[in-house]
Design an enzyme around this catalytic site. Structure first.
Site: not given
Length: 302
Positions: A44, A131, A159
């Site tokens: 993001t 991630y 994640k």
């Protein structure tokens, strides 16, 4: 630290640089809302589009304006040397944790990804979140590889991508992964539409895009799941279905989040690095209708 709601704000920018004042305002709002951590320079935050110096600037601004809220900084890059440089600058800025995706142009092997995390983890003084985002990295982690990486020093969270929208299958996925990792390593769900399912299935954290814009809305869902109120968590997620539908229609959360941020005056237009663009025309009007329908602006005024 890698538990509860980790809110991921945009990094508003144009071709001249980062809009620092706008970014500071986003971070301050998240801190005031009481999120559990602030995740900057994730997908993001458009980290691959920023220079090393710009990323260091974002890390410093985040820590300086987050108050007592821990800041997790993304450090992914194509080359290990650059990942290490990003990690050093983020730690110097005072980051509480780091986030690393195996970014690539040439498709990476399991051994290459393991060696990346092994090299980086040895250099860190703060905890690291793995991630796992195959939609952008085009690398698919196996549970076994997660298990190997989770044994490394400083690795404290994973994640994971969105889980299937089936409570039993989601729980089986989390249980299977948890059996392969140390007890101190948390599992966090990403993919906002899957947040309630993931949290109810036993994930420890929600790494959230919508939380970066509307933290009160995301916190309500997170706290319900943490309290074991699966019905309320599911109800709060279902109420946001018009927003989740936009994610599906427009290929993910980034353009939708950027469009919302522009429409509601949180950032100036444009806010994405070229050639990326927020939604325009009829698509933009549709996003505006959903924001009005859900009264999401009330969250930012809170």
């Amino acid at each position: 630290m890698f538990t509860g709601l980790s809110a991921f704000p945009l990094t508003p920018m144009n071709e001249h640089g980062i809009q620092e004042r706008e970014f500071i305002h986003l971070v301050e709002h998240l801190a005031a809302a009481g999120v559990d951590s602030i995740g900057v320079l994730g997908s993001t935050g458009n980290y691959p589009y920023l220079s090393v110096a710009e990323r260091a600037c974002v890390a410093s601004l985040s820590v300086a304006n987050a108050g007592t809220v821990p800041v997790v900084v993304g450090i992914g890059a194509l080359r290990t040397r650059d990942v290490l440089a990003n990690a050093e600058r983020a730690q110097q800025a005072g980051a509480s944790g780091l986030l690393l995706a195996p970014v690539s142009y040439q498709k990476l092997t399991d051994d290459e990804v393991y060696d990346l995390f092994a090299t980086v983890s040895r250099s860190l003084s703060v905890p690291l979140c793995v991630y796992d985002n195959p939609g952008t990295t085009h690398f698919d982690f196996s549970d076994e590889l997660h298990g190997r990486i989770a044994q490394l020093p400083q690795v404290r969270s994973i994640k994971i991508p969105p889980v299937v929208n089936d409570s039993e299958k989601a729980r089986e996925r989390v249980v299977r992964l948890r059996a392969l990792i140390p007890s101190e390593v948390t599992i966090g769900i990403s993919g906002d539409p899957a947040a309630a399912t993931g949290l109810n299935a036993g994930c420890d954290a929600w790494y959230s895009v919508i939380g970066g814009l509307y933290p009160c809305t995301a916190l309500a869902l997170t706290r319900a799941a943490q309290a074991g109120d699966t019905q309320q968590a599911n109800a709060l997620s279902s109420a946001l279905e018009p927003l989740w539908a936009l994610y599906r229609e427009y290929g993910g959360s980034l353009r939708v989040a950027a469009t919302i941020a522009e429409l509601t005056g949180k950032v100036s237009q444009p806010c994405l690095p070229q050639p990326l663009k927020a939604l325009q025309g009829d698509d933009r009007k549709r996003v505006e209708q959903v924001v009005t329908q859900l009264d999401l602006a009330a969250d930012f005024r809170a």
